[in-house]
Design a protein around this motif. Structure first.
Motif, short mmCIF file in Angstrom:
data_model
loop_
_atom_site.label_atom_id
_atom_site.label_comp_id
_atom_site.label_asym_id
_atom_site.label_seq_id
_atom_site.Cartn_x
_atom_site.Cartn_y
_atom_site.Cartn_z
N PRO A 37 0.83 -1.21 0.00
CA PRO A 37 0.00 0.00 0.00
C PRO A 37 0.87 1.26 0.00
N GLN A 38 0.55 2.20 -0.90
CA GLN A 38 1.33 3.44 -1.02
C GLN A 38 0.39 4.59 -1.40
N THR A 39 0.87 5.80 -1.13
CA THR A 39 0.10 7.02 -1.41
C THR A 39 0.95 7.97 -2.25
N ASP A 40 0.40 8.48 -3.36
CA ASP A 40 1.08 9.47 -4.21
C ASP A 40 0.71 10.86 -3.74
N LEU A 41 1.74 11.72 -3.49
CA LEU A 41 1.54 13.11 -3.07
C LEU A 41 1.87 14.03 -4.23
N HIS A 42 0.91 14.78 -4.68
CA HIS A 42 1.10 15.71 -5.80
C HIS A 42 1.20 17.13 -5.25
N VAL A 43 2.32 17.84 -5.56
CA VAL A 43 2.57 19.22 -5.09
C VAL A 43 2.57 20.15 -6.30
#
Length: 453
Positions: free
Chosen positions: A411-417
Protein backbone atom coordinates in the motif's frame (compact mmCIF):
# COMPACT_ATOMS: atom_id res chain seq x y z
CA UNK A 1 -106.75 -65.71 74.66
CA UNK A 2 -103.48 -67.06 76.05
CA UNK A 3 -103.36 -69.79 73.43
CA UNK A 4 -103.82 -67.26 70.61
CA UNK A 5 -100.90 -65.13 71.87
CA UNK A 6 -98.70 -68.21 72.17
CA UNK A 7 -99.44 -69.30 68.60
CA UNK A 8 -98.67 -65.82 67.29
CA UNK A 9 -95.32 -65.75 69.09
CA UNK A 10 -94.38 -69.11 67.64
CA UNK A 11 -95.26 -67.96 64.12
CA UNK A 12 -93.10 -64.81 64.48
CA UNK A 13 -90.13 -66.73 65.86
CA UNK A 14 -90.20 -69.46 63.22
CA UNK A 15 -88.76 -67.39 60.30
CA UNK A 16 -85.97 -66.12 62.51
CA UNK A 17 -85.00 -69.66 63.50
CA UNK A 18 -85.23 -70.74 59.89
CA UNK A 19 -82.98 -67.87 58.79
CA UNK A 20 -80.45 -68.74 61.49
CA UNK A 21 -80.51 -72.33 60.33
CA UNK A 22 -79.93 -71.32 56.71
CA UNK A 23 -76.93 -69.03 57.50
CA UNK A 24 -73.78 -71.14 57.45
CA UNK A 25 -71.33 -70.53 60.24
CA UNK A 26 -68.12 -68.69 59.37
CA UNK A 27 -65.38 -71.05 58.42
CA UNK A 28 -62.20 -70.53 60.38
CA UNK A 29 -58.96 -70.62 58.41
CA UNK A 30 -57.24 -73.90 59.12
CA UNK A 31 -53.45 -73.95 59.15
CA UNK A 32 -51.72 -77.23 58.27
CA UNK A 33 -50.20 -78.66 61.41
CA UNK A 34 -46.89 -79.46 59.76
CA UNK A 35 -46.37 -75.73 59.04
CA UNK A 36 -46.39 -74.99 62.77
CA UNK A 37 -44.07 -77.85 63.63
CA UNK A 38 -40.97 -76.39 65.28
CA UNK A 39 -38.77 -79.03 63.70
CA UNK A 40 -39.48 -77.77 60.17
CA UNK A 41 -36.48 -76.04 58.62
CA UNK A 42 -36.67 -72.40 57.62
CA UNK A 43 -35.83 -73.20 53.99
CA UNK A 44 -38.64 -75.74 53.79
CA UNK A 45 -41.04 -73.28 55.41
CA UNK A 46 -40.11 -70.63 52.83
CA UNK A 47 -41.14 -73.01 50.06
CA UNK A 48 -44.27 -74.30 51.81
CA UNK A 49 -45.74 -70.81 52.29
CA UNK A 50 -45.54 -69.92 48.58
CA UNK A 51 -49.03 -71.26 47.64
CA UNK A 52 -50.73 -69.84 50.76
CA UNK A 53 -53.13 -66.92 50.53
CA UNK A 54 -53.13 -63.77 52.64
CA UNK A 55 -55.71 -65.28 54.98
CA UNK A 56 -53.63 -68.44 55.39
CA UNK A 57 -50.48 -66.46 56.06
CA UNK A 58 -52.26 -64.21 58.57
CA UNK A 59 -53.39 -67.23 60.58
CA UNK A 60 -49.96 -68.90 60.27
CA UNK A 61 -48.21 -65.72 61.47
CA UNK A 62 -50.45 -65.66 64.54
CA UNK A 63 -49.57 -69.30 65.27
CA UNK A 64 -45.83 -68.68 65.02
CA UNK A 65 -46.10 -65.53 67.14
CA UNK A 66 -47.76 -67.64 69.85
CA UNK A 67 -44.94 -70.20 69.60
CA UNK A 68 -42.32 -67.44 69.77
CA UNK A 69 -44.09 -65.99 72.79
CA UNK A 70 -44.00 -69.35 74.61
CA UNK A 71 -40.28 -69.72 73.90
CA UNK A 72 -39.68 -66.17 75.11
CA UNK A 73 -41.50 -66.91 78.37
CA UNK A 74 -39.26 -69.95 78.86
CA UNK A 75 -36.12 -67.90 78.19
CA UNK A 76 -37.19 -65.17 80.62
CA UNK A 77 -37.99 -67.72 83.33
CA UNK A 78 -34.67 -69.47 83.03
CA UNK A 79 -32.80 -66.15 82.88
CA UNK A 80 -34.49 -65.01 86.10
CA UNK A 81 -33.62 -68.30 87.77
CA UNK A 82 -30.00 -67.93 86.70
CA UNK A 83 -29.86 -64.31 87.93
CA UNK A 84 -31.36 -65.39 91.29
CA UNK A 85 -28.44 -67.75 91.81
CA UNK A 86 -30.37 -70.98 91.75
CA UNK A 87 -28.05 -73.92 91.77
CA UNK A 88 -29.96 -76.11 89.37
CA UNK A 89 -27.95 -78.53 87.21
CA UNK A 90 -27.64 -77.71 83.52
CA UNK A 91 -29.45 -74.38 84.05
CA UNK A 92 -27.09 -72.46 81.80
CA UNK A 93 -27.17 -75.06 79.04
CA UNK A 94 -30.97 -75.17 79.27
CA UNK A 95 -31.01 -71.39 78.87
CA UNK A 96 -28.88 -71.62 75.73
CA UNK A 97 -31.18 -74.31 74.35
CA UNK A 98 -34.25 -72.18 75.07
CA UNK A 99 -32.65 -69.20 73.36
CA UNK A 100 -31.82 -71.31 70.31
CA UNK A 101 -35.42 -72.52 70.10
CA UNK A 102 -36.67 -68.95 70.48
CA UNK A 103 -34.33 -67.73 67.71
CA UNK A 104 -35.59 -70.47 65.43
CA UNK A 105 -39.19 -69.50 66.18
CA UNK A 106 -38.46 -65.86 65.49
CA UNK A 107 -36.72 -66.75 62.20
CA UNK A 108 -39.75 -68.74 61.04
CA UNK A 109 -42.11 -65.97 62.17
CA UNK A 110 -40.04 -63.51 60.16
CA UNK A 111 -40.26 -65.79 57.10
CA UNK A 112 -44.05 -65.95 57.34
CA UNK A 113 -44.33 -62.18 57.92
CA UNK A 114 -42.15 -61.43 54.88
CA UNK A 115 -44.36 -63.70 52.74
CA UNK A 116 -47.45 -61.94 54.12
CA UNK A 117 -46.02 -58.51 53.27
CA UNK A 118 -45.02 -59.64 49.78
CA UNK A 119 -48.57 -60.81 49.04
CA UNK A 120 -50.21 -57.57 50.15
CA UNK A 121 -51.21 -58.44 53.70
CA UNK A 122 -52.31 -55.88 56.24
CA UNK A 123 -49.37 -53.54 56.64
CA UNK A 124 -50.35 -52.65 60.21
CA UNK A 125 -50.27 -56.30 61.19
CA UNK A 126 -46.94 -56.79 59.44
CA UNK A 127 -45.49 -53.81 61.33
CA UNK A 128 -46.79 -55.18 64.61
CA UNK A 129 -45.15 -58.56 64.06
CA UNK A 130 -41.83 -56.98 63.12
CA UNK A 131 -42.02 -54.58 66.06
CA UNK A 132 -42.60 -57.54 68.40
CA UNK A 133 -39.53 -59.38 67.08
CA UNK A 134 -37.37 -56.26 67.32
CA UNK A 135 -38.58 -55.32 70.80
CA UNK A 136 -37.92 -58.80 72.24
CA UNK A 137 -34.46 -59.05 70.67
CA UNK A 138 -33.48 -55.54 71.76
CA UNK A 139 -34.80 -55.97 75.30
CA UNK A 140 -32.89 -59.19 75.79
CA UNK A 141 -29.68 -57.63 74.50
CA UNK A 142 -30.02 -54.68 76.89
CA UNK A 143 -30.57 -56.95 79.87
CA UNK A 144 -27.71 -59.33 79.09
CA UNK A 145 -24.20 -59.10 80.52
CA UNK A 146 -21.01 -58.73 78.50
CA UNK A 147 -20.25 -62.41 78.63
CA UNK A 148 -23.63 -63.31 77.25
CA UNK A 149 -23.37 -60.68 74.50
CA UNK A 150 -19.91 -61.92 73.55
CA UNK A 151 -21.03 -65.53 73.42
CA UNK A 152 -24.08 -64.51 71.37
CA UNK A 153 -21.85 -62.59 68.98
CA UNK A 154 -19.53 -65.57 68.52
CA UNK A 155 -22.50 -67.88 68.09
CA UNK A 156 -24.04 -65.58 65.44
CA UNK A 157 -20.73 -65.25 63.60
CA UNK A 158 -20.28 -69.03 63.39
CA UNK A 159 -23.93 -69.90 62.82
CA UNK A 160 -24.95 -71.20 59.36
CA UNK A 161 -27.96 -68.88 59.54
CA UNK A 162 -26.00 -65.91 60.91
CA UNK A 163 -22.53 -64.66 60.12
CA UNK A 164 -21.64 -67.55 57.85
CA UNK A 165 -24.83 -67.01 55.89
CA UNK A 166 -24.05 -63.30 55.56
CA UNK A 167 -20.47 -64.06 54.54
CA UNK A 168 -21.71 -66.48 51.90
CA UNK A 169 -24.14 -63.87 50.59
CA UNK A 170 -21.38 -61.25 50.37
CA UNK A 171 -19.16 -63.74 48.55
CA UNK A 172 -21.98 -64.56 46.15
CA UNK A 173 -22.57 -60.87 45.47
CA UNK A 174 -18.86 -60.19 44.83
CA UNK A 175 -18.52 -63.24 42.58
CA UNK A 176 -21.74 -62.37 40.77
CA UNK A 177 -20.52 -58.81 40.17
CA UNK A 178 -17.22 -60.08 38.76
CA UNK A 179 -19.03 -62.51 36.47
CA UNK A 180 -21.49 -59.76 35.58
CA UNK A 181 -18.73 -57.37 34.51
CA UNK A 182 -17.09 -60.11 32.45
CA UNK A 183 -20.40 -60.89 30.75
CA UNK A 184 -21.06 -57.17 30.20
CA UNK A 185 -17.65 -56.79 28.52
CA UNK A 186 -18.41 -59.76 26.28
CA UNK A 187 -21.80 -58.30 25.38
CA UNK A 188 -20.17 -54.93 24.69
CA UNK A 189 -17.68 -56.59 22.34
CA UNK A 190 -20.49 -58.32 20.49
CA UNK A 191 -22.48 -55.09 20.29
CA UNK A 192 -19.41 -53.28 18.93
CA UNK A 193 -19.04 -55.82 16.14
CA UNK A 194 -22.74 -55.71 15.32
CA UNK A 195 -23.04 -51.91 15.13
CA UNK A 196 -19.82 -51.78 13.14
CA UNK A 197 -21.55 -53.68 10.36
CA UNK A 198 -24.35 -51.14 10.09
CA UNK A 199 -23.61 -48.80 7.17
CA UNK A 200 -23.71 -45.02 7.56
CA UNK A 201 -23.64 -45.20 11.34
CA UNK A 202 -21.37 -42.57 12.87
CA UNK A 203 -18.68 -43.44 15.36
CA UNK A 204 -20.40 -41.23 17.92
CA UNK A 205 -23.68 -43.14 17.66
CA UNK A 206 -21.83 -46.46 17.67
CA UNK A 207 -20.06 -45.53 20.91
CA UNK A 208 -23.34 -44.39 22.46
CA UNK A 209 -25.18 -47.60 21.55
CA UNK A 210 -22.35 -49.77 22.87
CA UNK A 211 -22.27 -47.80 26.13
CA UNK A 212 -26.05 -48.15 26.61
CA UNK A 213 -25.89 -51.91 25.96
CA UNK A 214 -23.03 -52.27 28.45
CA UNK A 215 -24.76 -50.47 31.32
CA UNK A 216 -28.14 -52.08 30.61
CA UNK A 217 -26.49 -55.49 30.87
CA UNK A 218 -25.00 -54.56 34.23
CA UNK A 219 -28.31 -53.13 35.52
CA UNK A 220 -30.37 -56.16 34.46
CA UNK A 221 -27.78 -58.58 35.79
CA UNK A 222 -27.63 -56.74 39.13
CA UNK A 223 -31.40 -56.97 39.51
CA UNK A 224 -31.27 -60.69 38.75
CA UNK A 225 -28.56 -61.21 41.37
CA UNK A 226 -30.49 -59.26 44.02
CA UNK A 227 -33.68 -61.18 43.26
CA UNK A 228 -31.82 -64.48 43.52
CA UNK A 229 -30.57 -63.43 46.95
CA UNK A 230 -34.13 -62.77 48.10
CA UNK A 231 -34.00 -58.96 47.97
CA UNK A 232 -37.31 -57.37 47.03
CA UNK A 233 -36.46 -54.97 44.22
CA UNK A 234 -40.00 -53.68 43.71
CA UNK A 235 -39.53 -50.75 46.14
CA UNK A 236 -36.42 -49.76 44.18
CA UNK A 237 -38.52 -49.00 41.11
CA UNK A 238 -40.91 -46.92 43.20
CA UNK A 239 -37.97 -45.04 44.69
CA UNK A 240 -36.46 -44.39 41.27
CA UNK A 241 -39.82 -43.19 39.92
CA UNK A 242 -40.30 -40.79 42.83
CA UNK A 243 -36.77 -39.43 42.64
CA UNK A 244 -36.80 -38.99 38.86
CA UNK A 245 -38.98 -35.87 39.06
CA UNK A 246 -36.67 -34.22 41.60
CA UNK A 247 -33.59 -35.20 39.62
CA UNK A 248 -35.09 -33.88 36.38
CA UNK A 249 -35.92 -30.54 38.01
CA UNK A 250 -32.48 -30.19 39.60
CA UNK A 251 -30.59 -31.17 36.43
CA UNK A 252 -32.38 -29.14 33.77
CA UNK A 253 -29.14 -27.97 32.12
CA UNK A 254 -27.69 -31.47 32.16
CA UNK A 255 -30.83 -32.90 30.59
CA UNK A 256 -30.64 -30.18 27.92
CA UNK A 257 -27.08 -31.26 27.17
CA UNK A 258 -28.27 -34.88 27.09
CA UNK A 259 -30.97 -34.09 24.53
CA UNK A 260 -28.49 -32.07 22.45
CA UNK A 261 -26.00 -34.96 22.59
CA UNK A 262 -28.61 -37.37 21.29
CA UNK A 263 -29.45 -34.97 18.45
CA UNK A 264 -25.75 -34.72 17.54
CA UNK A 265 -25.41 -38.50 17.48
CA UNK A 266 -28.56 -39.01 15.42
CA UNK A 267 -28.11 -36.17 12.89
CA UNK A 268 -24.33 -36.60 12.64
CA UNK A 269 -23.18 -33.05 11.82
CA UNK A 270 -19.64 -34.25 12.59
CA UNK A 271 -17.79 -37.33 13.72
CA UNK A 272 -14.71 -38.15 15.74
CA UNK A 273 -11.58 -36.90 13.98
CA UNK A 274 -13.35 -34.14 12.04
CA UNK A 275 -12.05 -30.58 12.14
CA UNK A 276 -14.96 -28.34 13.08
CA UNK A 277 -15.73 -24.84 14.21
CA UNK A 278 -18.40 -24.77 16.92
CA UNK A 279 -19.29 -22.20 19.57
CA UNK A 280 -16.53 -19.94 18.26
CA UNK A 281 -13.86 -22.64 18.69
CA UNK A 282 -12.04 -24.53 15.97
CA UNK A 283 -10.36 -27.89 16.45
CA UNK A 284 -10.45 -31.63 15.93
CA UNK A 285 -13.28 -33.56 17.57
CA UNK A 286 -11.72 -35.87 20.12
CA UNK A 287 -14.84 -37.37 21.66
CA UNK A 288 -18.54 -36.73 22.22
CA UNK A 289 -20.23 -37.87 25.42
CA UNK A 290 -23.84 -37.58 26.50
CA UNK A 291 -23.37 -34.08 27.91
CA UNK A 292 -20.28 -32.55 26.28
CA UNK A 293 -18.03 -32.46 23.21
CA UNK A 294 -14.24 -32.50 23.58
CA UNK A 295 -12.19 -30.65 20.93
CA UNK A 296 -8.42 -30.47 20.52
CA UNK A 297 -7.19 -27.19 18.99
CA UNK A 298 -4.24 -27.05 16.55
CA UNK A 299 -1.97 -25.85 19.40
CA UNK A 300 -2.98 -28.96 21.40
CA UNK A 301 -5.40 -27.33 23.83
CA UNK A 302 -8.25 -29.55 25.00
CA UNK A 303 -11.58 -27.70 25.15
CA UNK A 304 -14.79 -29.22 26.55
CA UNK A 305 -17.99 -27.62 25.22
CA UNK A 306 -21.50 -28.42 26.55
CA UNK A 307 -23.60 -30.12 23.91
CA UNK A 308 -26.38 -27.56 24.25
CA UNK A 309 -23.97 -24.83 23.06
CA UNK A 310 -22.71 -27.05 20.24
CA UNK A 311 -26.16 -27.93 18.91
CA UNK A 312 -27.52 -24.42 19.46
CA UNK A 313 -24.75 -22.72 17.45
CA UNK A 314 -23.55 -22.78 13.85
CA UNK A 315 -21.48 -25.90 13.12
CA UNK A 316 -18.83 -25.72 10.41
CA UNK A 317 -17.38 -29.10 9.45
CA UNK A 318 -14.17 -28.43 7.57
CA UNK A 319 -13.32 -32.06 6.86
CA UNK A 320 -16.78 -33.31 5.93
CA UNK A 321 -15.89 -33.40 2.19
CA UNK A 322 -13.03 -35.31 0.59
CA UNK A 323 -11.85 -32.30 -1.41
CA UNK A 324 -11.36 -28.64 -0.51
CA UNK A 325 -10.72 -25.44 -2.44
CA UNK A 326 -7.68 -23.36 -1.52
CA UNK A 327 -8.46 -19.62 -1.76
CA UNK A 328 -5.41 -17.43 -2.38
CA UNK A 329 -5.11 -13.74 -3.36
CA UNK A 330 -2.03 -12.28 -5.10
CA UNK A 331 -1.53 -8.64 -6.12
CA UNK A 332 0.68 -7.19 -8.89
CA UNK A 333 1.58 -3.63 -9.73
CA UNK A 334 -0.39 -1.54 -12.19
CA UNK A 335 2.70 -1.35 -14.41
CA UNK A 336 3.08 -5.16 -14.59
CA UNK A 337 1.65 -7.36 -17.35
CA UNK A 338 -1.57 -9.13 -16.38
CA UNK A 339 -1.04 -11.80 -19.06
CA UNK A 340 2.46 -12.55 -17.85
CA UNK A 341 1.36 -12.75 -14.20
CA UNK A 342 -1.51 -15.12 -15.04
CA UNK A 343 0.80 -17.33 -17.12
CA UNK A 344 3.29 -17.57 -14.25
CA UNK A 345 0.58 -18.48 -11.70
CA UNK A 346 -0.99 -21.08 -13.99
CA UNK A 347 2.39 -22.72 -14.49
CA UNK A 348 3.14 -22.86 -10.76
CA UNK A 349 -0.31 -24.25 -9.92
CA UNK A 350 -0.18 -26.88 -12.67
CA UNK A 351 3.26 -28.05 -11.54
CA UNK A 352 2.21 -28.76 -7.96
CA UNK A 353 1.58 -32.53 -7.52
CA UNK A 354 -1.15 -32.14 -4.86
CA UNK A 355 -3.37 -29.86 -6.98
CA UNK A 356 -6.30 -31.70 -8.58
CA UNK A 357 -6.97 -31.36 -12.28
CA UNK A 358 -10.71 -31.75 -11.67
CA UNK A 359 -12.25 -29.42 -10.68
CA UNK A 360 -9.98 -27.15 -12.69
CA UNK A 361 -8.15 -24.35 -10.87
CA UNK A 362 -9.55 -20.82 -11.24
CA UNK A 363 -7.07 -17.94 -11.74
CA UNK A 364 -8.69 -14.60 -12.60
CA UNK A 365 -8.31 -10.86 -12.09
CA UNK A 366 -10.68 -10.19 -9.22
CA UNK A 367 -10.13 -6.59 -8.08
CA UNK A 368 -8.50 -3.30 -9.05
CA UNK A 369 -7.42 -2.27 -5.58
CA UNK A 370 -5.88 1.00 -4.41
CA UNK A 371 -2.30 -0.16 -4.79
CA UNK A 372 -2.45 -3.39 -6.79
CA UNK A 373 -4.26 -5.51 -9.34
CA UNK A 374 -5.50 -8.53 -7.35
CA UNK A 375 -5.75 -12.06 -8.71
CA UNK A 376 -7.73 -14.89 -7.12
CA UNK A 377 -6.03 -18.27 -7.29
CA UNK A 378 -8.38 -21.14 -6.39
CA UNK A 379 -6.98 -24.65 -6.89
CA UNK A 380 -8.61 -27.82 -5.55
CA UNK A 381 -6.92 -30.48 -3.44
CA UNK A 382 -7.72 -33.25 -0.98
CA UNK A 383 -8.61 -32.26 2.55
CA UNK A 384 -5.41 -33.83 3.89
CA UNK A 385 -3.23 -31.74 1.52
CA UNK A 386 -5.03 -28.43 2.09
CA UNK A 387 -2.39 -26.68 4.17
CA UNK A 388 0.46 -28.18 2.14
CA UNK A 389 -0.95 -26.66 -1.06
CA UNK A 390 -1.74 -23.38 0.70
CA UNK A 391 1.77 -22.87 2.04
CA UNK A 392 3.60 -24.22 -1.04
CA UNK A 393 1.73 -22.05 -3.56
CA UNK A 394 2.14 -18.94 -1.42
CA UNK A 395 5.90 -19.37 -1.45
CA UNK A 396 6.32 -20.67 -5.01
CA UNK A 397 4.24 -17.92 -6.66
CA UNK A 398 6.20 -15.25 -4.77
CA UNK A 399 9.46 -16.78 -5.98
CA UNK A 400 8.11 -17.08 -9.56
CA UNK A 401 7.03 -13.40 -9.55
CA UNK A 402 10.52 -12.36 -8.43
CA UNK A 403 12.14 -14.49 -11.12
CA UNK A 404 9.97 -12.95 -13.86
CA UNK A 405 10.25 -9.35 -12.70
CA UNK A 406 6.66 -9.07 -11.51
CA UNK A 407 6.25 -6.82 -8.49
CA UNK A 408 4.00 -7.38 -5.53
CA UNK A 409 3.20 -3.81 -4.43
CA UNK A 410 2.51 -2.71 -0.92
CA UNK A 411 0.00 0.00 0.00
CA UNK A 412 1.33 3.44 -1.02
CA UNK A 413 0.10 7.02 -1.41
CA UNK A 414 1.08 9.47 -4.21
CA UNK A 415 1.54 13.11 -3.07
CA UNK A 416 1.10 15.71 -5.80
CA UNK A 417 2.57 19.22 -5.09
CA UNK A 418 1.63 22.13 -7.39
CA UNK A 419 4.40 24.73 -7.97
CA UNK A 420 3.77 28.35 -9.20
CA UNK A 421 5.85 29.93 -12.01
CA UNK A 422 8.22 31.47 -9.44
CA UNK A 423 9.17 28.04 -8.32
CA UNK A 424 8.15 28.60 -4.73
CA UNK A 425 5.34 26.65 -3.17
CA UNK A 426 2.10 28.49 -2.73
CA UNK A 427 1.57 29.59 0.85
CA UNK A 428 -1.46 28.03 2.40
CA UNK A 429 -4.43 30.32 2.65
CA UNK A 430 -5.95 30.42 6.12
CA UNK A 431 -9.55 31.23 6.80
CA UNK A 432 -10.18 34.75 8.19
CA UNK A 433 -10.62 34.84 11.93
CA UNK A 434 -12.96 37.16 13.75
CA UNK A 435 -11.35 39.76 16.06
CA UNK A 436 -13.14 41.66 18.82
CA UNK A 437 -14.45 44.95 17.56
CA UNK A 438 -14.15 44.09 13.89
CA UNK A 439 -17.36 44.26 11.95
CA UNK A 440 -18.18 41.27 9.83
CA UNK A 441 -21.44 42.66 8.52
CA UNK A 442 -21.96 43.34 4.84
CA UNK A 443 -22.21 46.86 3.46
CA UNK A 444 -25.31 48.78 4.51
CA UNK A 445 -25.98 46.05 7.05
CA UNK A 446 -26.07 47.21 10.64
CA UNK A 447 -26.64 43.80 12.04
CA UNK A 448 -30.29 44.31 12.69
CA UNK A 449 -32.47 41.43 11.63
CA UNK A 450 -36.14 41.29 10.91
CA UNK A 451 -36.79 39.86 14.34
CA UNK A 452 -35.05 42.83 16.01
CA UNK A 453 -37.26 45.46 14.46
Amino acid sequence: MFMALLCGALLLAAPAHAQDAETPPEESVSVPQDLTDETISNDELSLRVLPLTVEDLTALAAEWQAIAKERTVEVVGQQLALDAGEDAPNLKSDLETARAERRAAFAKLDTVVNALAAKGGDQAAVDQYRAYISAVSTGEAQSSDWGTLLSEGVRWATSPTGGLHLLIQIGVIVLALLVLFVVARMVRGGATRMVGRVPKLSKLLQSFIVMVVYWLTIAIGLMIVLSALGVNITPMFALIGGASFIIAFAMQDTLGNLAAGLMIMINRPFDEGDYVTVAGTGGTVKSVSIVSTTITTPDNQVIVIPNSKVWGDIITNVTASDTRRVDLVFGIGYDDSIEEAQRVMEGVVAAHPAVLSEPAPVIRVNELADSSVNFVCRPWTTRDDYWTVYWDLTRQIKEAFDANGISIPFPQTDLHVKMPSSGLPVAPVSAPSEQPGNSTYAANDEGVGDDDQ
